[in-house]
Design an enzyme around this catalytic site. Structure first.
Site, short mmCIF file in Angstrom:
data_model
loop_
_atom_site.label_atom_id
_atom_site.label_comp_id
_atom_site.label_asym_id
_atom_site.label_seq_id
_atom_site.Cartn_x
_atom_site.Cartn_y
_atom_site.Cartn_z
N HIS A 59 -3.66 -5.23 0.31
CA HIS A 59 -3.09 -5.76 1.57
C HIS A 59 -3.11 -7.29 1.56
O HIS A 59 -4.04 -7.90 2.10
CB HIS A 59 -3.90 -5.24 2.75
CG HIS A 59 -3.73 -3.78 2.97
ND1 HIS A 59 -2.79 -3.25 3.81
CD2 HIS A 59 -4.36 -2.73 2.40
CE1 HIS A 59 -2.86 -1.93 3.78
NE2 HIS A 59 -3.81 -1.59 2.93
N GLU A 118 -1.45 -9.27 3.32
CA GLU A 118 -1.31 -9.82 4.67
C GLU A 118 -2.65 -10.21 5.27
O GLU A 118 -2.72 -11.09 6.13
CB GLU A 118 -0.56 -8.81 5.58
CG GLU A 118 -1.33 -7.56 6.01
CD GLU A 118 -1.29 -6.42 4.99
OE1 GLU A 118 -1.02 -6.68 3.79
OE2 GLU A 118 -1.57 -5.27 5.38
N CYS A 131 0.83 -1.20 0.00
CA CYS A 131 0.00 0.00 0.00
C CYS A 131 0.87 1.25 0.00
O CYS A 131 1.47 1.57 -1.02
CB CYS A 131 -1.00 -0.05 1.14
SG CYS A 131 -2.48 0.89 0.75
N1 GLN Z 1 -2.20 6.64 2.58
C1 GLN Z 1 -2.22 5.86 1.40
C2 GLN Z 1 -3.56 5.95 0.67
O1 GLN Z 1 -4.56 6.28 1.24
C3 GLN Z 1 -1.88 4.42 1.69
C4 GLN Z 1 -2.90 3.72 2.55
C5 GLN Z 1 -2.39 2.44 3.17
O2 GLN Z 1 -1.18 2.20 3.24
N2 GLN Z 1 -3.30 1.63 3.70
O3 GLN Z 1 -3.62 5.66 -0.48
#
Ligand code: GLN
Length: 548
Positions: free
Chosen positions: A507, A509, A381
């Site tokens: 994600h 994970e 992310c």
């Molecule tokens: N802050 C970033 C976004 O909103 C990444 C979000 C995250 O790592 N969950 O795109």
């Protein structure tokens, strides 16, 4: 007809109600029963999505896009099933439903009260999953008995206990039996008090599970049984375990599952089949190799902030018969001067998800180090977004490239707010959340790892790769190897010339479980193992001369 198990906690928080609930569920599942778990949290936030990790650890996201308590992650990892929006309910959500109904006129003419309106809504939600074909629904009540916030939940449990036939529900109370070093004794008084408190609220536990550092002697068990008014066989020892994955086996030795089945009058069950679980535990306990993985984040002092990532490492490590030593590195303190010293001993690098400006430049420096030193890199992310910014700045030469999250005025917004996010101002539950499809590109590392054309992974973000720059990136050697088939959003980037460099917008994970570890984590650990072996080979002069 489903049967219900309620899990309450006493004496202190953090005793591991989630792990005990998940372990019990695992045992019942291993006996062939259909089991699910849900968590009721007494705080007033509608969900934990707006809480920062200091308050409540990681925010776990389900397939259907619910932002939930991290215990749901344990449920999924243990049971290998998906949870949903219905599996996590807070006081905020209960009140929101009741207040909305009041505005619609559902209670016209009447005073809306905690009892019966709030408790009825709690009960409705407690019973909801019972109609989904489960044999057993386990409900964990967050917080500690005696908290003001948890009163309506305990009252709802009391009413359900009163309404249902005796054999259709049971209450398990988890407490602490502390060991006083000076007296060299285990103390039962806190447990007695906590059960008394629960009884004052009208709920009598059927089973008491005692967290303890030392084994419970038969006398201690007898004392707890007598003073807390439960059968002696229903006093269960939950000794500290070296890993949470041992707890189901420890609970099996204590016959927790059999006691529940007896109380619930369930006679149709098999011998527990925990073959896969035990195979995993064996590999976990006797690793053949070790890798050092740097976890770059800004909440590194908090074990719970990156819970699912740490657990995914445990699963992937076991698959590789390799112990994963996670080196927590605070991104705020990485500088050009110390980056080699901080990352020099690593065999792999994971840049964590996150929000906001703090620690960003350190993450970018870490990515650069991994790219240039051919160190296996895995960005998740925000970590993926940092790999894009690093490539833009240092390879494409766009010196001020940034994400508009951190620098709204950058002239090279390589990471930009998603179109559909631009009109959104409210913060709760408004990110791009839950499962989305992603199409993998032929010949990419991602496709080799997943061995599928289309995958589905879970998201939680507002920003994305800016497709206006895609061509430039691809010409310069960074490949978009996974994209959403409908919107074209870039979900995966990789560097084909690097041994293992992959950044994912989603994600992974969240979907790694004991019985199906996530392939990206498995292959990342494998790549790190290879890197470690290569490093050692170079360091070994004998091997070097053989190579010549
Ligand atoms: N802050 C970033 C976004 O909103 C990444 C979000 C995250 O790592 N969950 O795109």
């Amino acid at each position: 007809m489903a049967k219900y198990i309620f899990v309450t906690g006493g004496v202190t928080s953090s005793l591991g109600k989630g792990i005990i609930s998940a372990s019990l569920a695992k045992l019942l599942q291993a006996r062939g029963l259909r089991v699910t778990i849900q968590k009721f949290d007494p705080y007033i936030n509608v969900d934990p999505g707006t809480l920062n990790p200091y308050e409540h650890g990681e925010c776990y996201v389900t397939e259907d896009g619910a932002e939930t308590d991290l215990d749901l992650g344990h449920y999924e990892r243990f049971l290998n099933i998906y949870t949903s929006q219905a599996n996590n309910v807070t006081t905020g959500r209960i009140y929101q439903t009741v207040i909305n109904k009041e505005r619609e006129g559902a209670y016209l003419g009447r005073t809306v009260q905690v009892i019966p309106h709030i408790t009825d809504e709690i009960k409705r939600r407690m019973m909801l999953l019972g109609s989904d074909g489960y044999d057993i629904v386990i409900t964990e009540i967050g917080g500690t008995v005696g908290d003001i916030e948890s009163l309506p939940f305990i009252e709802a449990v009391r009413q359900i206990q009163w309404e249902l036939p005796d054999e259709d529900c049971l209450v398990l109370h988890l407490t602490l039996v502390p060991y006083l070093r000076a007296a060299k004794e285990l103390k039962t008084k806190p447990t007695q008090h906590s059960v008394k408190l629960l009884s004052q609220e009208g709920v009598h536990p059927d089973i008491i599970v005692c967290r303890t550092e030392k084994p419970l002697s038969p006398e201690i068990r007898r004392k707890i049984a007598l003073f807390c008014n439960v059968k002696q066989e229903a006093v269960i020892e939950a000794a500290d375990a070296p890993t949470i994955y041992e707890v189901p086996l420890a609970m099996m030795r204590e016959k927790l599952d059999l006691i529940c089945l007896k109380k619930l009058d369930i006679s149709q069950y098999n011998e527990p089949d925990l073959t896969k679980w035990k195979e995993f535990l064996d590999k976990l306990k006797y690793p053949k190799n070790k890798v050092n993985i740097g976890l770059i984040g800004k909440y590194i002092e908090l074990q719970d902030a990156y819970k699912s990532i740490l657990e995914a490492f445990v699963h992937a490590g076991a698959m590789n018969e390799c112990s994963v030593n996670v080196v927590n590195i605070h991104s705020e303190f990485i500088s050009e001067e110390n980056v080699s010293e901080k990352l020099g001993n690593l065999d792999g690098l994971l840049v964590a998800p996150g929000f906001g400006h703090r620690g960003i430049e350190g993450k970018i420096l870490a990515v650069k180090y991994a790219r240039e030193h051919r160190l296996p890199f895995f960005g998740i992310c925000l970590g993926m977004q940092m790999s894009v910014i690093e490539y833009a700045r240092n390879v494409l030469g766009l010196k001020d490239a940034h994400s508009t999250e951190m620098n709204p005025d950058t002239s090279n917004p390589v990471i930009d707010l998603m179109e559909e996010q631009k009109k959104i101002t409210a913060k709760g539950g408004t990110m791009r959340l839950g499962a989305y499809l992603c199409e993998l590109r032929d010949g990419s590392l991602a496709k080799k790892i997943y061995n599928q054309d289309i995958i589905s992974e879970r998201h939680r973000h507002r920003w994305e790769f800016n497709n206006a720059y895609l061509e430039k990136f691809e010409q310069a050697g960074m490949m978009a190897s996974g994209r959403n088939p409908g919107s074209g959003l870039v979900e995966i980037v990789e560097l084909p010339k690097h041994p293992f460099f992959i950044g994912v917008q989603y994600h992974p994970e969240l979907k790694s479980t004991v019985e199906s570890p996530h392939p990206l984590f498995v292959r990342f650990i494998e790549a790190s193992k290879n890197f470690a072996e290569g490093k050692n080979a170079v360091k070994n002069p004998l091997l070097q001369s053989e190579m010549i």
